[in-house]
Design an enzyme around this catalytic site. Structure first.
Site, mmCIF file in Angstrom:
data_model
loop_
_atom_site.group_PDB
_atom_site.id
_atom_site.type_symbol
_atom_site.label_atom_id
_atom_site.label_comp_id
_atom_site.label_asym_id
_atom_site.label_seq_id
_atom_site.Cartn_x
_atom_site.Cartn_y
_atom_site.Cartn_z
ATOM 1 N N TYR A 45 -81.486 24.075 -37.933
ATOM 2 C CA TYR A 45 -80.750 22.842 -37.555
ATOM 3 C C TYR A 45 -79.270 23.634 -36.844
ATOM 4 O O TYR A 45 -79.112 24.740 -36.772
ATOM 5 C CB TYR A 45 -80.241 22.007 -38.735
ATOM 6 C CG TYR A 45 -80.315 22.577 -39.966
ATOM 7 C CD1 TYR A 45 -79.350 23.537 -40.302
ATOM 8 C CD2 TYR A 45 -81.428 22.536 -40.933
ATOM 9 C CE1 TYR A 45 -79.334 24.129 -41.711
ATOM 10 C CE2 TYR A 45 -81.468 23.058 -41.988
ATOM 11 C CZ TYR A 45 -80.414 23.974 -42.513
ATOM 12 O OH TYR A 45 -80.412 24.543 -43.631
ATOM 13 N N MET A 72 -83.482 27.844 -41.567
ATOM 14 C CA MET A 72 -82.259 26.869 -41.159
ATOM 15 C C MET A 72 -82.248 26.260 -39.729
ATOM 16 O O MET A 72 -81.635 26.622 -39.012
ATOM 17 C CB MET A 72 -80.899 27.472 -41.394
ATOM 18 C CG MET A 72 -80.723 27.831 -43.026
ATOM 19 S SD MET A 72 -79.076 28.610 -43.450
ATOM 20 C CE MET A 72 -79.571 30.165 -42.694
ATOM 21 N N GLU A 81 -75.082 35.161 -44.849
ATOM 22 C CA GLU A 81 -74.989 35.095 -43.411
ATOM 23 C C GLU A 81 -73.998 35.777 -42.750
ATOM 24 O O GLU A 81 -72.923 36.294 -43.337
ATOM 25 C CB GLU A 81 -74.740 33.441 -43.123
ATOM 26 C CG GLU A 81 -75.864 32.571 -43.751
ATOM 27 C CD GLU A 81 -75.503 31.250 -43.311
ATOM 28 O OE1 GLU A 81 -75.018 30.913 -42.310
ATOM 29 O OE2 GLU A 81 -76.217 30.319 -44.139
#
Length: 379
Positions: A233, A231, A168
């Site tokens: 969320y 992902m 990330e």
């Protein structure tokens, strides 16, 4: 199963009589802690018998952040509903090593539950974004080869069957280097019998700007690796303003783009299973409290407030005043929001669902998951 939303003046006895279902069964499937005090707007699962129909077969993954015996107990609790399990996470080092976690009991629990253990590696931590570490690794093939050798050794020693790569905050300039690392990983791990997956930020287009998004090349990941976890969320971020954590309207924007460049049978839909409580008025940088869906309902009962439902985000929420008169806003998940997400998985014909993160009680989710799908076991 059916979902019933409590109306003003309704009691559990009223609902039980209406559906011809014993009250104790309704209490058990919903794990109602205050059955004598239902809230207006509260979603209740009614475990009525339904006609036998073929259910879609999907894979289900779950991450854990707790380790040791705590993490193992979480796997045992819902293991029958899992295909894969990923402990978050082994952090990479700039020398190509891995910072170990206490995972032995969890691996044993996953094997006992016939859940495939998947090694999860990452570049960031609670205190570091990880951009520099990612660049150090991605720009040096010697470090990459050393890292992959260490990964293969660890996977063989521990019993992991595959890997989940969660890079990330990768610098946009390192996008191509990241793709090349993924190809190298597949070239090294596939001959050893291991599969490779990645975690992707929720993008709505190939041109989306921002440190979280630009280096995540959906088309390349979809082509190179065996599957991806998107992902979907954290719109309702713990340090941001109050809003739905996993708003379905935003998730569908991501999926609308994802399925154009990634095969549907490689996509896992990310589903968060925790609630958040923000103090109002929100002050930038103030951290919301994170807890379980059961705790969210408990607070609504404690403060005797009705539960509302945002039909656009497909998420429940409520406001209450604490003992000091401070106003709070809580966003969470219930039976309605879970069913809406399951319907989206079916609509988009995705490979499965990935939960972030075990450790938060949400009994309605697991009951509805089993009612909607057949969970594939790969062990």
């Amino acid at each position: 199963m059916q979902i019933h939303v409590v109306k003003k003046g309704e009691s559990l006895w009223d609902i039980s009589r209406r559906f011809g279902m014993p009250m104790d069964q309704i209490i058990n499937v919903n794990e109602l802690e205050s059955p004598e005090k239902l809230l207006v707007g509260q979603a209740i699962i009614i475990p009525t018998a339904a006609p036998s129909t073929a259910k879609p077969v999907i894979d289900v993954n779950a991450y854990t952040i707790n380790t040791g015996e705590t993490g193992a107990s979480e796997i045992h609790e819902v293991g029958k509903d899992l295909t894969y399990w990923m402990p978050f996470a082994y952090r990479m080092t700039d020398a190509g090593g891995l910072e170990a976690i206490d995972d032995s009991a969890m691996i044993q629990a996953s094997i006992e539950e016939k859940v495939v253990p998947v090694l999860c590696i990452t570049n960031f931590s609670a205190t570091e974004a990880g951009s520099t570490l990612a660049h150090t690794i991605l720009s040096n093939t010697n470090i990459q080869e050393r890292l992959l050798t260490n990964i293969i050794t660890l996977m063989k020693d521990k019993g992991y069957r595959g890997i989940n790569i969660d890079f990330e905050n990768v610098l946009p300039a390192d996008r191509v280097l990241y793709n090349q690392f993924l190809q190298l990983t597949v070239d090294r791990l596939h001959p050893e019998g291991f599969f490779v997956s990645t975690a992707l930020a929720p993008k709505v287009s190939a041109e989306q700007k921002g440190l979280l998004y630009e280096a995540h090349d959906y088309e390349a990941h979809g082509r190179i690796v065996d599957f991806v976890v998107i992902m979907t969320y954290e719109w309702g971020y713990r340090l941001g303003p109050p809003q739905a954590i996993s708003p379905l309207n935003q998730i569908k924007r991501v999926l609308d783009y994802a399925v154009t460049v990634i095969p549907r049978d490689k996509i896992f839909f990310g589903f968060q299973i925790y609630a958040r409580d923000w103090v109002l008025p929100h002050v930038a940088g103030t951290e919301a409290e994170t807890f379980s869906q059961q705790e969210a309902v408990r607070r609504a009962v404690q403060h005797d407030v009705a539960i509302q439902y945002d039909k656009t985000a497909q998420s429940p929420f409520f406001r209450y005043a604490d003992d000091q008169g401070q106003t709070h806003e809580v966003w969470f998940e219930d039976a309605r929001s879970a069913q809406a997400k399951f319907d989206a998985v079916k609509q988009y014909k995705l490979r499965g669902i990935s939960y972030w993160v075990l450790g938060y009680s949400y009994p309605q989710n697991w009951a509805l998951l089993e009612d909607n799908f057949t969970i594939r076991k790969r062990m």
